[in-house]
Design an enzyme around this catalytic site. Structure first.
Site, mmCIF file in Angstrom:
data_model
loop_
_atom_site.group_PDB
_atom_site.id
_atom_site.type_symbol
_atom_site.label_atom_id
_atom_site.label_comp_id
_atom_site.label_asym_id
_atom_site.label_seq_id
_atom_site.Cartn_x
_atom_site.Cartn_y
_atom_site.Cartn_z
ATOM 1 N N GLU A 17 16.116 -30.105 42.275
ATOM 2 C CA GLU A 17 16.861 -29.181 41.437
ATOM 3 C C GLU A 17 15.895 -28.225 40.725
ATOM 4 O O GLU A 17 16.220 -27.088 40.426
ATOM 5 C CB GLU A 17 17.719 -30.023 40.492
ATOM 6 C CG GLU A 17 18.292 -29.347 39.294
ATOM 7 C CD GLU A 17 17.405 -29.426 38.061
ATOM 8 O OE1 GLU A 17 16.516 -30.296 38.002
ATOM 9 O OE2 GLU A 17 17.607 -28.588 37.183
ATOM 10 N N HIS A 312 21.086 -32.256 41.385
ATOM 11 C CA HIS A 312 20.713 -33.006 40.183
ATOM 12 C C HIS A 312 20.625 -34.496 40.480
ATOM 13 O O HIS A 312 19.713 -35.186 40.025
ATOM 14 C CB HIS A 312 21.751 -32.798 39.066
ATOM 15 C CG HIS A 312 21.485 -31.582 38.241
ATOM 16 N ND1 HIS A 312 21.867 -30.328 38.630
ATOM 17 C CD2 HIS A 312 20.877 -31.431 37.046
ATOM 18 C CE1 HIS A 312 21.501 -29.454 37.708
ATOM 19 N NE2 HIS A 312 20.895 -30.104 36.733
#
Lengths: 345, 529
Positions: A17, A312
């Site tokens: 991410e 994430h």
């Protein structure tokens, strides 16, 4: 050099991410495990690389709770070394202004206090309802109840709302220490029990709230609705929160009012997110999935199904596996992702 | 990590957007400054007057809310007129003088977006002059299209231009071009000459004061004066003409009239009005070569003209004005002339502010080669014919030209003449060994002739009876005497060291006695002039 200090964890800040999440997860895990870490190439691919104020805020809060030695905690710094000391339970106050969100700071520091051996009280003042961060209601209604099932004893209360850009809100978290966490299995939602929409307005016309709720109602006629009108001086601010409760627990979807964006468009965004979730067989949505991974890893066991394997989630998985002796297995299971945490070695 | 300290004005216009909660949606430069994701301000010193205490307090509260780590300090200054340059500058200068800067631990920024334009200019000047060891910080409103929030944008400007490669390179180019212009594109190597040119470039850019160029004939005084003129004109510092005059050519009434002009009927033959050189140079540059040759009246008039930029033309009772840059040239030692009363001390003081001594060619051997190339180019330009040395010939000429044999008494002018001769005599555009050898002989003969002729002319056959030792000493003494106006002046120069030990020196007498040994006197030396 791992030879010098076998406990040192080395992280690439630009992996996965590539934003603040890697840093926050690393801070939490370093506090809990006592292992120091070095993170390089912090936010390397971003327009403004390196640490921004909100990241610095998280580093400072984490350092305060475990008396850490920190190098490179400067604005724009792309490398940080964090050597944690022992976590000290107690009373903490963090004033973060509008630089970042209270929720992100709490998510960073609270896990370290769950197992800290004494009670803590953490007050964070600043933004409580900000774009690109979970709102207070998500922490209190979705995250905390699931944590409670794993043994965590924490209660959150919202003293004042803080919207972007003025900030000025405050959340207080009370934590009672526990000896350890238990793994849980979240594979079935069970029946839908409740849907409820809440429109918050502060210094914003009441009818904005009404229009948002009307749009939600058009999509989900059975949903309950509430308008919460906050004092003018807490504004300007507007948030739309949609709670979706199944037997297994609660999910919270949210949207934030913005100048130049119609109430209907904001409501529509929230409705779409809820629909995607409802259409999926998964128990938790992407945001909640991120936040469940760490407590399950601390418990050493657990499993859940998530709507997707977000960037994430994958970054979090990599950081957790670097710090803790667990392995996290992801597999596709019908239209959902099955996530399973188990002790390795 | 250094602390960041910002100074700025409370923006009575831009920071004032009302008291209601909608203020948060508007761009407020000072508040926005404290709200940047990549800028953390530890201390903000806000300048405001008595009337804006309320606005200051509201801003202080708002900043505490959005940026709790920023300490906001009030600095009250009451300006009578915030548009008055002197007052604002003085107030900010006082602030800088009173502040205990700690550049080792603190980083300073001056916020230039709020305050009057005058304040902005003063911030700039104070940062540029390092009274504030600070960088400038500019805030600008959000670009909504790009989804920027009400905090807007911030950019930090460091006036240390060396950090801005493009600008620095541009300045360096400009400066190089200016230096090259002053040196006529000749890549001179002599370090002291180059240093002098660099200083002349700086002075030419910044000062309108007169310059004095000293040095032997042919050293390039007139040349340099013209280059300074061209440089100043290119920089729009001069709009008028380049006017050049050798004062040695001006005599009597004609001198006054030539310099200062005359009215119609000022003297017999003055049938029309004449503007004069000083007036022709209005807005331009006047180069007065051999300024030591000016008579006393002309010196007095010139002084007035320089100081007051006005003077009376001959025979006129109406003053005229002329504003020109003056460059004076001299071969003679003006300081000695002042001491002997031949040159006005006040005029000397006036033109001696920027005084440069141009070394002769013999003192700049490393510059011979570049000047040789320059002279070849000049020949090509003037005659439309490219001429080159062959390699050996060039080496031979340079070896001679930079040796101690080469006296280069006529300096650059003489080098130019040598090149012209060789180039003219060269067949098919190549200067060969033969042409060089011939020229070397010619130059040597010229320098030789110079000496023997002097003594032979003065002493007749007796010159042949002197030892080389006496010949050489006498030649130099005669040379000095001919550069001086009086016997006393020459005596002072020749006995410059020993005279200081004597309580009452009579240099003139010593010199007279020395000359008498060879049957010479002052008048016979000057007779040739």
């Amino acid at each position: 050099m791992k030879m010098e200090n076998p406990a040192l964890v080395e992280l690439d800040g630009a992996a996965g991410e590539g934003g603040g999440q890697i840093l926050r997860s690393a801070l939490t895990l370093a506090m809990i495990t006592g292992r120091p870490f070095v993170i390089r190439r912090i936010r390397a691919g971003r327009a403004r690389p390196g640490l921004l104020r909100q990241h610095l805020t998280a580093v400072q809060a984490a350092a305060a709770i475990c008396a850490a030695q920190v190098e490179g905690a400067e604005l724009g710094s792309t490398q940080l070394r964090f050597d944690p000391g022992a976590v000290r339970a107690g009373n903490y106050r963090f004033a973060i202004g509008s630089a970042g969100s209270a929720a992100l700071v709490l998510q960073t520091v609270l896990p370290a206090l769950w197992l800290a051996g004494a009670a803590s009280c953490v007050s964070v003042s600043g933004g409580t309802h900000n774009q690109s961060a979970p709102p207070f209601e998500f922490l209190a209604q979705a995250w905390t109840p699931l944590l409670a099932r794993m043994g965590v004893k924490q209660t959150l209360s919202l003293l004042r709302h803080g919207f972007y850009p003025a900030g000025g809100g405050e959340i207080i978290a009370h934590v009672e220490p526990v000896a350890g966490l238990q793994g849980i299995s979240l594979l079935e939602r069970g029946p839908l029990q409740d849907m409820h929409a809440e429109a918050l307005v502060a210094g914003v016309p009441y009818k904005v709230a009404l229009r948002e709720l009307e749009s939600v109602l058009a999509a989900f006629p059975a949903a309950g609705q509430t308008v919460i009108e906050l004092p003018m001086e807490q504004g300007p601010g507007n948030a739309l929160l949609l709670r979706v409760v199944h037997e297994v627990g609660c999910e919270v979807f949210c949207g934030f009012g913005e100048r130049g964006v119609s109430a209907e468009r904001i409501a529509n965004g929230v409705v779409q997110a809820a629909r995607r979730y409802l259409a999926s067989p998964a128990v938790v949505d992407a945001h909640l999935a991120d936040q469940l991974l760490l407590p399950m890893a601390l418990a050493g066991a657990g499993e859940f199904t998530a709507t997707e394997a977000s960037a994430h989630l994958l970054s979090n998985k990599a950081v957790i596996e670097a710090f803790l002796p667990v392995s996290i297995a992801l597999s596709q299971c019908q239209a959902a992702v099955h996530v399973r945490v188990c002790a390795s070695g | 990590m250094k602390r960041t300290v910002v100074f700025g004005f409370v923006g009575t216009v831009l920071d004032y957007v009302g008291k209601g909660s909608e203020r948060w949606e508007k761009w407020r430069p000072t508040v926005g400054l404290c709200q940047q994701a990549d800028l953390l301000i530890d201390t903000l010193v806000l300048l405001h007057d008595e009337r804006n205490r309320g606005l200051f307090s509201r801003m202080q509260r708002d900043i505490a809310q959005i940026s709790p780590n920023t300490e906001v300090i009030s600095h009250e200054i009451n300006l009578r007129d915030p548009w008055d340059f002197e007052e604002v500058y003085a107030a900010l200068h006082d602030l800088a003088s009173a502040y205990a800067f700690d550049t080792e631990h603190e980083d300073y920024l001056l916020h230039i977006t709020t305050g009057t334009h005058v304040a902005q200019i003063c911030w700039f000047l104070l940062a540029e002059s390092r009274h504030f060891p600070a960088r400038l910080v500019q805030t600008s409103p959000p670009i909504k299209r790009l989804g920027q929030g009400p905090e807007g944008r911030v950019s930090i400007i460091d006036l240390d231009l060396s950090r801005y490669d493009k600008i620095a390179t541009r300045f360096a180019h400009e400066r190089d071009a200016s230096l090259s212009l002053l040196k006529s594109g000749i890549a001179t190597l002599n370090p002291s000459f180059n240093r002098m040119i660099e200083q002349i470039e700086r002075v030419a850019a910044r000062s309108k004061a007169p310059m004095l160029l000293c040095g032997p004939t042919g050293a390039g005084k007139s040349f340099l004066a013209r280059r300074v003129f061209e440089l100043k004109r290119a920089r729009h510092q001069l709009t008028g003409r380049f006017v050049e005059v050798n004062c040695a050519t001006l005599r009597g009434d004609a001198a006054m009239s030539a310099l200062f002009g005359h009215a119609k009927g000022a003297f017999t033959g003055a049938q029309t009005e004449r503007a004069g050189l000083l007036r022709s140079a209005d807005g331009g540059l006047l180069f007065l070569d051999e300024i030591g040759e000016l008579g006393a009246d002309e010196q007095a008039m010139l002084l007035k003209a320089i100081e007051e930029k006005r003077f009376f033309p001959l025979g006129s009772d109406r003053e005229v004005e002329s504003d020109f840059q003056l460059i004076a040239g001299t071969v003679r030692d003006l300081r000695a002339m002042v001491a002997s009363g031949e040159f006005r001390e006040d005029l000397y003081a006036r033109i001696n502010l920027w005084s440069y001594t141009l070394p002769g060619l013999a003192e700049r051997p490393e510059d011979l080669a570049p000047n040789l190339d320059y002279e070849l180019e000049r020949f090509a330009r003037e005659h439309g014919e490219q001429v080159r040395f062959n390699r050996e010939a060039r080496e031979r000429f340079l070896r001679f030209a930079t040796s101690s044999q080469a006296r280069w008494r006529g300096n650059f002018r003489e080098l130019g003449a040598a090149v012209t001769r060789m180039a003219t005599l060269a067949d098919s555009g190549r200067i060969g060994i033969d042409e060089v050898d011939e020229e070397i002989t010619r130059l040597q003969a010229g320098w030789q002739d110079d000496q023997t002729d002097t003594l032979r002319e003065l002493l007749g056959d007796a010159a042949g009876t002197l030892d080389l030792f006496d010949r050489m000493q006498l030649e130099q003494v005669i040379k000095v005497c001919r550069e001086c106006r009086t016997l006393s002046e020459a005596g002072r120069r020749l006995f410059d060291v020993s005279r200081q030990e004597k309580s009452s020196s009579n240099d003139a007498d010593r010199l007279r006695k020395y000359l008498a040994r060879f049957g010479l006197d002052w008048a016979s030396l000057q007779g040739r002039d």
